[in-house]
Design an enzyme around this catalytic site. Structure first.
Site, PDB file in Angstrom:
ATOM      1  N   HIS A   1      -1.452   1.512  -4.369  1.00  0.00           N
ATOM      2  CA  HIS A   1      -1.763   2.942  -4.271  1.00  0.00           C
ATOM      3  C   HIS A   1      -0.872   3.800  -5.154  1.00  0.00           C
ATOM      4  O   HIS A   1      -0.786   5.004  -4.959  1.00  0.00           O
ATOM      5  CB  HIS A   1      -1.663   3.399  -2.809  1.00  0.00           C
ATOM      6  CG  HIS A   1      -2.722   2.801  -1.922  1.00  0.00           C
ATOM      7  ND1 HIS A   1      -2.694   2.851  -0.553  1.00  0.00           N
ATOM      8  CD2 HIS A   1      -3.855   2.121  -2.235  1.00  0.00           C
ATOM      9  CE1 HIS A   1      -3.754   2.234  -0.040  1.00  0.00           C
ATOM     10  NE2 HIS A   1      -4.470   1.767  -1.049  1.00  0.00           N
TER      11      HIS A   1
ATOM     12  N   CYS B   1      -5.039  12.476 -20.436  1.00  0.00           N
ATOM     13  CA  CYS B   1      -4.931  11.274 -21.284  1.00  0.00           C
ATOM     14  C   CYS B   1      -4.361  10.075 -20.530  1.00  0.00           C
ATOM     15  O   CYS B   1      -4.361   8.966 -21.058  1.00  0.00           O
ATOM     16  CB  CYS B   1      -4.095  11.564 -22.532  1.00  0.00           C
ATOM     17  SG  CYS B   1      -2.334  11.758 -22.221  1.00  0.00           S
TER      18      CYS B   1
ATOM     19  N   CYS C   1       1.380  17.898 -20.024  1.00  0.00           N
ATOM     20  CA  CYS C   1       1.560  16.815 -21.002  1.00  0.00           C
ATOM     21  C   CYS C   1       1.566  17.413 -22.410  1.00  0.00           C
ATOM     22  O   CYS C   1       1.100  18.529 -22.622  1.00  0.00           O
ATOM     23  CB  CYS C   1       0.406  15.836 -20.842  1.00  0.00           C
ATOM     24  SG  CYS C   1       0.348  14.491 -22.036  1.00  0.00           S
TER      25      CYS C   1
ATOM     26  N   ASP D   1       6.202   4.736  -1.654  1.00  0.00           N
ATOM     27  CA  ASP D   1       7.508   5.381  -1.510  1.00  0.00           C
ATOM     28  C   ASP D   1       8.648   4.715  -2.270  1.00  0.00           C
ATOM     29  O   ASP D   1       9.780   5.197  -2.218  1.00  0.00           O
ATOM     30  CB  ASP D   1       7.865   5.506  -0.031  1.00  0.00           C
ATOM     31  CG  ASP D   1       7.734   4.168   0.706  1.00  0.00           C
ATOM     32  OD1 ASP D   1       8.059   3.124   0.118  1.00  0.00           O
ATOM     33  OD2 ASP D   1       7.289   4.187   1.872  1.00  0.00           O
TER      34      ASP D   1
ATOM     35  N   ASN E   1       2.660  -6.359  13.249  1.00  0.00           N
ATOM     36  CA  ASN E   1       2.234  -4.968  13.378  1.00  0.00           C
ATOM     37  C   ASN E   1       2.428  -4.535  14.829  1.00  0.00           C
ATOM     38  O   ASN E   1       2.262  -5.341  15.735  1.00  0.00           O
ATOM     39  CB  ASN E   1       0.749  -4.826  12.975  1.00  0.00           C
ATOM     40  CG  ASN E   1       0.374  -3.380  12.708  1.00  0.00           C
ATOM     41  OD1 ASN E   1       1.017  -2.710  11.904  1.00  0.00           O
ATOM     42  ND2 ASN E   1      -0.628  -2.886  13.391  1.00  0.00           N
TER      43      ASN E   1
ATOM     44  N   GLN F   1       0.841  -1.195   0.000  1.00  0.00           N
ATOM     45  CA  GLN F   1       0.000   0.000   0.000  1.00  0.00           C
ATOM     46  C   GLN F   1       0.881   1.252   0.000  1.00  0.00           C
ATOM     47  O   GLN F   1       0.366   2.355  -0.071  1.00  0.00           O
ATOM     48  CB  GLN F   1      -0.886   0.010   1.263  1.00  0.00           C
ATOM     49  CG  GLN F   1      -1.869  -1.132   1.338  1.00  0.00           C
ATOM     50  CD  GLN F   1      -2.448  -1.246   2.738  1.00  0.00           C
ATOM     51  OE1 GLN F   1      -1.868  -1.843   3.643  1.00  0.00           O
ATOM     52  NE2 GLN F   1      -3.599  -0.662   2.950  1.00  0.00           N
TER      53      GLN F   1
ATOM     54  N   THR G   1       0.442  -2.915   8.548  1.00  0.00           N
ATOM     55  CA  THR G   1      -0.766  -2.273   8.039  1.00  0.00           C
ATOM     56  C   THR G   1      -1.866  -2.321   9.085  1.00  0.00           C
ATOM     57  O   THR G   1      -2.043  -3.333   9.770  1.00  0.00           O
ATOM     58  CB  THR G   1      -1.219  -2.877   6.689  1.00  0.00           C
ATOM     59  OG1 THR G   1      -2.515  -2.363   6.368  1.00  0.00           O
ATOM     60  CG2 THR G   1      -1.272  -4.382   6.728  1.00  0.00           C
TER      61      THR G   1
HETATM   62 ZN   LIG Z   1      -1.928  13.964 -21.841  1.00  0.00          ZN
END
Ligand SMILES: [Zn+2]
Length: 247
Positions: A112, A123, A140, A97, A205, A94, A180
């Protein structure tokens, strides 16, 4: 943990606790952070981005810098070694980094997204990570604004990654839920899916979670410590077997 030493289909799910052991700060940093006055939605939602893209980009620049300075911890390193050591190993995270990859993990299912990646808002095309200047939102070639390729509040998880994680969980013989809180869905369902399909469920955990009562083994300790101890045990067991090479 007998299954970890066998040729079992092993699935690992990691969350923020694993990153925290590398010093990656929580979402907005501590209460003294200059970002604490902003709501999570202002910083990490499409509405927040449309309302103030400069603010969102500044926040991501800050987070990317902190994350770039963090180093993978022993837990990341053991998981990278397990990928090479076990023939059927799947790592699902999840975390955004990139610390698993920096530790050497090659196949990582990122639920994620990844904070070091960008995409076009219009796009969807991937865009390179470029230096952000406060007076200029990256664009873009299609003219759309570039945004970080992470899952924001209110957004669906990337379908391919989620499907791969569900399939892996459903066929796992050993499922390890690490660092988690088991509160963020649908990732929090993965240990439950695995357990229902007969997996041996292990939780590592610091605190009790809603998964803990269902786990076959629970370690309330830092993941770096627990995983390092498990890795040492694997090495001992392998060395006691003839004709087995361990790096
Ligand atoms: Zn684009």
């Amino acid at each position: 943990m007998k299954l970890l030493r066998d040729n079992a289909r092993t699935v690992v799910l990691t969350g923020a606790g694993v990153s925290a052991e590398s010093g990656v700060p929580t979402f907005r940093g501590g209460s003294d952070s200059l970002w604490a006055k902003f709501s999570p939605e202002e910083l990490a939602s499409i509405d927040g981005f449309m309302a103030n893209p400069t603010l969102v980009w500044e926040w991501y620049s800050w987070r990317r810098k902190l994350i770039g300075e963090a180093q993978p911890n022993p837990g990341h390193e053991v998981l990278a070694k397990l990928e090479k050591h076990l023939s059927k190993f799947t790592l699902v995270t999840q975390n955004v980094d990139n610390l698993h990859q920096r530790a050497g993990s090659e196949q990582v299912i990122e639920l994620h997204g990844n904070i070091h990646k960008n995409k076009c808002l219009r796009c969807g095309r991937p865009a390179p990570e470029s230096a952000f200047a406060t007076d200029q939102i990256p664009k873009c070639s299609c003219g759309g604004m570039i945004r970080p390729d992470v899952v924001w509040f209110g957004e669906l998880l990337p379908e391919a990654a989620l499907n791969a994680a569900i399939v892996a969980a459903g066929s796992a013989e050993l499922f390890m839920s690490i660092g988690t809180s088991a509160l963020v869905f649908p990732a929090a369902d993965l240990p439950v899916i695995a357990k229902r399909r007969g997996a041996y469920l292990v939780e590592i955990n610091l605190e009790e979670t809603r998964i803990s009562p269902h786990a076959d083994e629970v370690f309330h300790a830092p993941s770096g410590e627990v995983l390092s101890a498990l890795w040492d045990q694997i090495r001992v067991d392998d060395k006691s077997r003839p004709n087995t090479v361990v790096d």
